[in-house]
Design a protein around this motif. Structure first.
Motif, PDB file in Angstrom:
ATOM      1  N   GLU A 134     -17.787 -10.366   5.725  1.00  0.00           N
ATOM      2  CA  GLU A 134     -16.896  -9.307   5.210  1.00  0.00           C
ATOM      3  C   GLU A 134     -15.810  -8.984   6.233  1.00  0.00           C
ATOM      4  N   PHE A 135     -16.199  -8.946   7.497  1.00  0.00           N
ATOM      5  CA  PHE A 135     -15.237  -8.655   8.562  1.00  0.00           C
ATOM      6  C   PHE A 135     -14.156  -9.735   8.634  1.00  0.00           C
ATOM      7  N   ARG A 136     -14.589 -10.997   8.529  1.00  0.00           N
ATOM      8  CA  ARG A 136     -13.610 -12.099   8.556  1.00  0.00           C
ATOM      9  C   ARG A 136     -12.667 -12.026   7.351  1.00  0.00           C
ATOM     10  N   LYS A 137     -13.211 -11.696   6.185  1.00  0.00           N
ATOM     11  CA  LYS A 137     -12.349 -11.551   4.995  1.00  0.00           C
ATOM     12  C   LYS A 137     -11.313 -10.457   5.226  1.00  0.00           C
ATOM     13  N   THR A 138     -11.795  -9.347   5.814  1.00  0.00           N
ATOM     14  CA  THR A 138     -10.883  -8.226   6.081  1.00  0.00           C
ATOM     15  C   THR A 138      -9.803  -8.654   7.072  1.00  0.00           C
ATOM     16  N   LEU A 139     -10.214  -9.378   8.115  1.00  0.00           N
ATOM     17  CA  LEU A 139      -9.229  -9.865   9.094  1.00  0.00           C
ATOM     18  C   LEU A 139      -8.214 -10.801   8.443  1.00  0.00           C
ATOM     19  N   VAL A 140      -8.649 -11.671   7.565  1.00  0.00           N
ATOM     20  CA  VAL A 140      -7.734 -12.593   6.880  1.00  0.00           C
ATOM     21  C   VAL A 140      -6.743 -11.809   6.028  1.00  0.00           C
ATOM     22  N   VAL A 141      -7.261 -10.784   5.328  1.00  0.00           N
ATOM     23  CA  VAL A 141      -6.380  -9.967   4.485  1.00  0.00           C
ATOM     24  C   VAL A 141      -5.358  -9.230   5.346  1.00  0.00           C
ATOM     25  N   ILE A 142      -5.822  -8.640   6.450  1.00  0.00           N
ATOM     26  CA  ILE A 142      -4.914  -7.903   7.340  1.00  0.00           C
ATOM     27  C   ILE A 142      -3.887  -8.847   7.948  1.00  0.00           C
ATOM     28  N   THR A 143      -4.353 -10.042   8.361  1.00  0.00           N
ATOM     29  CA  THR A 143      -3.416 -11.028   8.928  1.00  0.00           C
ATOM     30  C   THR A 143      -2.384 -11.448   7.894  1.00  0.00           C
ATOM     31  N   ARG A 144      -2.758 -11.650   6.669  1.00  0.00           N
ATOM     32  CA  ARG A 144      -1.816 -12.010   5.603  1.00  0.00           C
ATOM     33  C   ARG A 144      -0.795 -10.895   5.384  1.00  0.00           C
ATOM     34  N   LEU A 145      -1.286  -9.651   5.366  1.00  0.00           N
ATOM     35  CA  LEU A 145      -0.370  -8.521   5.161  1.00  0.00           C
ATOM     36  C   LEU A 145       0.637  -8.414   6.302  1.00  0.00           C
ATOM     37  N   LYS A 146       0.145  -8.598   7.540  1.00  0.00           N
ATOM     38  CA  LYS A 146       1.042  -8.528   8.691  1.00  0.00           C
ATOM     39  C   LYS A 146       2.067  -9.662   8.641  1.00  0.00           C
ATOM     40  N   LEU A 147       1.578 -10.852   8.293  1.00  0.00           N
ATOM     41  CA  LEU A 147       2.477 -11.992   8.189  1.00  0.00           C
ATOM     42  C   LEU A 147       3.536 -11.756   7.097  1.00  0.00           C
ATOM     43  N   LYS A 148       3.115 -11.216   5.986  1.00  0.00           N
ATOM     44  CA  LYS A 148       4.035 -10.914   4.886  1.00  0.00           C
ATOM     45  C   LYS A 148       5.058  -9.881   5.337  1.00  0.00           C
ATOM     46  N   SER A 149       4.568  -8.840   6.033  1.00  0.00           N
ATOM     47  CA  SER A 149       5.452  -7.801   6.525  1.00  0.00           C
ATOM     48  C   SER A 149       6.424  -8.369   7.546  1.00  0.00           C
ATOM     49  N   PHE A 150       5.912  -9.229   8.450  1.00  0.00           N
ATOM     50  CA  PHE A 150       6.765  -9.835   9.462  1.00  0.00           C
ATOM     51  C   PHE A 150       7.849 -10.697   8.812  1.00  0.00           C
ATOM     52  N   ARG A 151       7.475 -11.486   7.825  1.00  0.00           N
ATOM     53  CA  ARG A 151       8.454 -12.329   7.120  1.00  0.00           C
ATOM     54  C   ARG A 151       9.501 -11.476   6.411  1.00  0.00           C
ATOM     55  N   ALA A 152       9.069 -10.375   5.835  1.00  0.00           N
ATOM     56  CA  ALA A 152      10.012  -9.499   5.137  1.00  0.00           C
ATOM     57  C   ALA A 152      11.010  -8.910   6.122  1.00  0.00           C
ATOM     58  N   THR A 153      10.509  -8.476   7.302  1.00  0.00           N
ATOM     59  CA  THR A 153      11.439  -7.921   8.291  1.00  0.00           C
ATOM     60  C   THR A 153      12.368  -9.000   8.834  1.00  0.00           C
ATOM     61  N   GLU A 154      11.888 -10.221   9.005  1.00  0.00           N
ATOM     62  CA  GLU A 154      12.735 -11.331   9.447  1.00  0.00           C
ATOM     63  C   GLU A 154      13.799 -11.647   8.403  1.00  0.00           C
ATOM     64  N   MET A 155      13.436 -11.618   7.169  1.00  0.00           N
ATOM     65  CA  MET A 155      14.398 -11.881   6.096  1.00  0.00           C
ATOM     66  C   MET A 155      15.478 -10.804   6.099  1.00  0.00           C
ATOM     67  N   GLU A 156      15.067  -9.559   6.330  1.00  0.00           N
ATOM     68  CA  GLU A 156      16.056  -8.475   6.361  1.00  0.00           C
ATOM     69  C   GLU A 156      16.993  -8.658   7.519  1.00  0.00           C
ATOM     70  N   ARG A 157      16.484  -9.079   8.674  1.00  0.00           N
ATOM     71  CA  ARG A 157      17.332  -9.302   9.841  1.00  0.00           C
ATOM     72  C   ARG A 157      18.348 -10.423   9.558  1.00  0.00           C
ATOM     73  N   GLU A 158      17.856 -11.502   8.968  1.00  0.00           N
ATOM     74  CA  GLU A 158      18.734 -12.593   8.678  1.00  0.00           C
ATOM     75  C   GLU A 158      19.831 -12.184   7.663  1.00  0.00           C
ATOM     76  N   LEU A 159      19.462 -11.413   6.705  1.00  0.00           N
ATOM     77  CA  LEU A 159      20.430 -10.968   5.711  1.00  0.00           C
ATOM     78  C   LEU A 159      21.419  -9.970   6.320  1.00  0.00           C
ATOM     79  N   SER A 160      20.942  -9.179   7.211  1.00  0.00           N
ATOM     80  CA  SER A 160      21.815  -8.180   7.808  1.00  0.00           C
ATOM     81  C   SER A 160      22.716  -8.795   8.880  1.00  0.00           C
TER      82      SER A 160
END
Length: 161
Positions: A134-160
């Motif tokens: 369960e802990f590993r699943k939670t870590l994978v989910v959190i890592t995916r969310l962080k990665l998604k958030s990081f990509r979104a902020t990178e996309m905003e930087r590139e667009l800006s």
């Protein structure tokens, strides 16, 4: 005589009361011993050697009678010793049987305790494994969310830029 008394005093009180009335103890001790005797002890008849000697007029007959009395007494003592040894052996066997039963009960109890301990350890291991999964699943989910958030902020930087 003293040696015989020591030999008999080591064993069962029932043997002292059977056939050795001539080895009387002081009255208070014999009464105490009789009062504390177990009810299943069997008492023998009084010893036939006591009061059985009447000296004849001929010394040869007296010696022969005395020798016959000694032999009979020796046989009786030998039989009494056999009974004593048998009784002691039976007590030893009974004690050994009880000790074996006690050891077997302790062995079974220890086995049951070890089985319960192993089952508890297995349960804890299964719970720990489930928690880790369960802990590993939670870590994978959190890592995916962080990665998604990081990509979104990178996309905003590139667009800006």
């Amino acid at each position: 005589m003293a040696m015989m008394t020591r030999f008999l005093n080591r064993g069962s009180p029932s043997l002292l009361r059977r056939g050795f009335d001539f080895l009387q103890q002081p009255q208070s001790q014999s009464l105490r011993r009789l009062s504390s005797a177990r009810s299943d002890d069997e008492l023998r008849e009084p010893c036939e050697f006591l009061g059985s000697w009447s000296p004849p007029s001929d010394p040869r007959i007296a010696r022969a009678n005395l020798e016959r009395l000694r032999r009979a007494y020796g046989k009786q003592v030998k039989q009494m010793r056999k009974e004593y040894i048998y009784e002691v052996e039976m007590l030893r066997i009974d004690k050994q049987r009880k000790a074996d039963a006690r050891r077997e009960a302790m062995r079974i109890e220890n086995e049951e305790r070890k089985k319960a301990k192993a089952a508890a350890a297995e349960t804890r291991a299964a719970e720990h494994k489930a928690f880790q999964k369960e802990f590993r699943k939670t870590l994978v989910v959190i890592t995916r969310l962080k990665l998604k958030s990081f990509r979104a902020t990178e996309m905003e930087r590139e667009l800006s830029v």
